[in-house]
Design an enzyme around this catalytic site. Sequence first.
Site, short mmCIF file in Angstrom:
data_model
loop_
_atom_site.label_atom_id
_atom_site.label_comp_id
_atom_site.label_asym_id
_atom_site.label_seq_id
_atom_site.Cartn_x
_atom_site.Cartn_y
_atom_site.Cartn_z
N ASP A 164 0.71 -1.28 0.03
CA ASP A 164 0.00 -0.07 -0.16
C ASP A 164 0.86 1.26 -0.38
OD1 ASP A 164 -2.16 1.41 0.10
OD2 ASP A 164 -3.55 1.30 1.75
C1 BGC Z 1 -5.07 3.22 0.02
C2 BGC Z 1 -5.20 2.25 -1.10
C3 BGC Z 1 -4.67 2.45 -2.51
C4 BGC Z 1 -3.30 3.41 -2.69
C5 BGC Z 1 -3.13 4.45 -3.18
C6 BGC Z 1 -3.80 4.28 -0.01
O1 BGC Z 1 -3.82 5.32 1.10
O2 BGC Z 1 -5.42 2.54 1.40
O3 BGC Z 1 -6.63 1.93 -0.78
O4 BGC Z 1 -4.93 2.35 -3.40
O5 BGC Z 1 -3.48 4.36 -1.29
O6 BGC Z 1 -4.54 5.09 -4.10
#
Ligand code: BGC
Length: 733
Positions: A290
């Site tokens: 993530d």
């Molecule tokens: C979120 C994810 C997301 C990623 C990219 C993160 O902060 O938890 O769900 O896909 O950002 O935007």
Amino acid sequence: MYRLTQEQKTRVKDLLSRMTLDEKIGQMNQESVSIVGGFDVPFEELIEMMTDGRISQEEFEKIMSTAEQDYHEDDIRAGLVGSLMVQDPRKCNELQRIAVEESRLGIPLMFGLDVIHGYRTVYPIAIAEAGSFDPDLFTRTARMAAKESRTQGVNWHFAPMLDVARDARWGRVSEGPGEDPYLVSQFARAKIEGLQGDMSSPENYVAACLKHYVAYGACESGRDYNTVSMATSMLYNSYLPPFKAAVEAGAATVMASFNDLNGVPCTVNQYTLRHILKDSWQFPGFVVSDANAIRECVAHGIAADEPEAGKKAAAAGMDVDMGTQIYKKYLREAVEKGEVPLSVIDEAVERILSVKMWLGLFEHPYVPEEAMDRYEVLPEEHRALAREAAEKSIVLLKNEGDILPLQKGQKISLVGELAASREEIIGAWAMSWRPTDCVSIQEGLEKAGATLEYFPCCGPESDIDEAQVQAACQYGDVIVAVVGETDAMSGEASSRADITLPGHQRELLQKLLASGKPVVTCLMNGRPLALQWEAKNVPAILECWHLGIEMGSAVAKVLLGEKNPEGRLASSFPAVTGMCPIYYNHPNTGRPGGRSKFTSRYLDAGFEALYPFGYGLSYTTYAFSDLQVEEQPDALQVTVNVSNTGNCAGVETVQLYMQDVTASIVRPVKELKGFAKVALAPGETKPVSLPLQKSDLGFYNDAGTYLLESGLFRIYVGGNSRDCLCQEVSIGF
Ligand code: BGC
């Protein structure tokens, strides 16, 4: 289905054999578009400085006006970037051209984005859409999103979000399909089919990314990013199944979650990433962290510094680093020192190149010019699907005295700032929509020919305008109050410790009710709310969620009776916040909740959800009768008669639950095992058959072993998880 041909596999191997170590690590590096220039601190800190008041909004805007976006062109040229987050097709092509034509090996880039519930056409948020109990709909909306995004360069969706979520305080309940592993698994399979299933042209599919692996939905106290402690049996029985289902359906990528699981952050978790996902399930795709999660391992306190975090992540099978450049900066040295085996790098890169190959990026790296503007004007077919999805997701929670549907010619006082909003109907995480495509509830009602006047009165974050309230109370024969949450109140980093209606909206309802006129409440929100007071005092409640661009049209149709509501709750609603987490499929206790004080209950709230999972009323009524359970060699054939006992046509969702009454570990009081939607004319009765495979009667123990144990089972069928017919059956294995 993500699978490579033999020829594609050979091409990947050949490419891999020609790559330098830096080029390999480059593929494992995902860059975000960074903001540079004009200031000396990282962009994230700048946002923080504005949020905590160190700089004003004006100062922030001034700084931003001199800043530039860094697309990492030089690194792309040097083969040091594997993927990026960009959503402008011309920019995607420009960067892709550098990767394909100017880098040594010409490996194309992947462009990823959070396309959670639609791209240009925004559909209902996932928790709402799941309530349609319609897997075919899930597939169709995902397919449309895939097509729309790929023509904008986005070939990788950070979706579907498959976190089973049972605590409505957590803001991210909005992004996922609810609390039940079976329903979430159905949603998972259907979404993978929608995103990846139509490979007839590279313009029709994208790589899905299952997230957040795993157990993120169980973050303690519903506070985002918080710790998770969980028995292995619970992990296997409730949180892993949707991911397993999606892997079996052929998903191409997986995103690890931010949380730690029993002390080990999922970013570096050998047990979940290697043992379960890659070894046991044989997941062939790649895993991405993530955002910034590898760096966060230092804050978690399981790595002394960034290099150590990077080594631990790579060793655990984390193939792609989203956003920290830790792999880019430190992996080479770790490999050279023998701290990370080259085989780990090779495995990761083979997985990444394979997904790129399967996406057709080597043959079709660019968005064709003529496709870029294809959805400039939204085709009617897309709007129609958005409307269908929105209509099917609306849940009627209460309808005392049959106030709904509204009668023709009734004068409506439409109340609430949310009623006129085109922005809030979109919900968390939508990024590529246009306000001009959106139909507010006010516009929906007006277009449908309703006689109304609009009185903003109050919103989730504003004070009550008394004069407007007075006027609203005077004008209408009926008051329709649209209350709830802004889109920013759910989604990431949007946990709430009190999930009653925010601001002064309950007070607003009190004032409206005091007029003596009938009051209908339309809820617009991203999570289950604690509605004890509303359920007692407001005669009609329609749960409308954040329904996407066609929200207004759909709500108008339901209010005016052109659509009989058929949506169900994919998540239990507590009476009060203190009941969270609350879910229908909880493990049994030694003292199941009851009337007696010494049972598992609250003194001040009892033990049952206010509105349970699977619940939803209709403008007609249904009855279930004659439940039969016939044992066959490998399955139980469950049949029931379902009747429409009211005055209008409707669609009932027939739900099949089971309980393993005696097992070697404590089992849930009920578990969903099947469902079917049945359309019924007034007075009509239909038999409905639901097969239940005997192999689905088992469960995982704490060693992660699936067991089928003989004994007594209860089979339940009904229109929600609480009100069911029941039959017992003994099964031997
Ligand atoms: C979120 C994810 C997301 C990623 C990219 C993160 O902060 O938890 O769900 O896909 O950002 O935007």
